[in-house]
Motif scaffolding. Structure first.
Motif, short mmCIF file in Angstrom:
data_model
loop_
_atom_site.label_atom_id
_atom_site.label_comp_id
_atom_site.label_asym_id
_atom_site.label_seq_id
_atom_site.Cartn_x
_atom_site.Cartn_y
_atom_site.Cartn_z
N GLN A 27 0.87 -1.17 0.00
CA GLN A 27 0.00 0.00 0.00
C GLN A 27 0.91 1.22 0.00
OE1 GLN A 27 -1.21 2.80 2.23
NE2 GLN A 27 -2.23 3.09 0.26
N ALA A 28 0.94 1.96 -1.10
CA ALA A 28 1.85 3.08 -1.28
C ALA A 28 1.08 4.41 -1.31
CB ALA A 28 2.63 2.91 -2.58
N ASN A 29 1.75 5.49 -0.87
CA ASN A 29 1.10 6.79 -0.79
C ASN A 29 1.98 7.89 -1.36
OD1 ASN A 29 -1.40 6.26 1.05
ND2 ASN A 29 0.29 5.11 1.91
N LYS A 30 1.42 8.66 -2.27
CA LYS A 30 2.05 9.79 -2.94
C LYS A 30 3.23 9.34 -3.81
CE LYS A 30 0.48 13.02 0.55
NZ LYS A 30 0.80 14.18 1.38
N ASP A 31 3.64 10.22 -4.69
CA ASP A 31 4.70 9.88 -5.64
C ASP A 31 5.97 9.39 -4.95
OD1 ASP A 31 3.18 10.51 -7.87
OD2 ASP A 31 3.97 12.55 -8.05
N ALA A 32 6.39 10.08 -3.92
CA ALA A 32 7.64 9.71 -3.24
C ALA A 32 7.51 8.36 -2.54
CB ALA A 32 8.05 10.79 -2.24
N GLY A 33 6.27 7.94 -2.28
CA GLY A 33 6.03 6.65 -1.64
C GLY A 33 5.70 5.54 -2.63
#
Length: 136
Positions: free
Chosen positions: A84-90
């Motif tokens: 589960q990834a969040n935002k571009d940097a994540g």
């Protein structure tokens, strides 16, 4: 602007659904890492884990867990990765909250690597003091 997940949910784009209820839906990822790769997404277009309400959060992860059990049984997976990834940097590729359920096998060529930093226990204790998590 609607996300690809909203277009899948509305039927504008075809998808192979494996689950749907009032809060979330799950479908086969078009870019299968291994057979049985499923995405679980919220129906409402929350962008990240930071935006989603608690009821949908609970349902999202409960459904991911149930799908993980089924995927492991059906595809005889040796392991399961939830991502589960969040935002571009994540590493978030679609701005709509979702969880990947990936059946895994030894030597399947799938890698998730990052440089490990080992700051030592003193620094870890300093960092821990900065994180004040309210009770549930």
């Amino acid at each position: 602007m609607s996300t690809i997940f909203e277009k899948l949910l509305s039927g504008e784009f075809p998808c192979a659904k494996v689950y749907e209820d009032d809060l979330v839906f799950a479908f086969m990822d078009a870019g299968q890492v291994n057979d049985g790769h499923v995405i679980v997404a919220s129906k409402k277009p929350y962008e990240t884990i930071l935006d989603i309400d608690e009821e949908t959060t609970q349902r999202l992860f409960l459904v991911a867990k149930r799908i993980a059990h089924v995927v492991q049984d059906v595809f005889k997976a040796e392991g399961i990765t939830l991502l589960q990834a969040n935002k571009d940097a994540g590493w978030q590729s679609v701005p709509h909250i979702h969880v990947h359920v990936l059946p895994r096998y030894k030597n399947d060529g799938v890698e998730l690597v990052w440089p490990r930093k080992e700051p030592g226990i003193e620094r870890l204790l300093e960092l821990a003091k900065l994180i004040k998590v309210p009770s549930i």
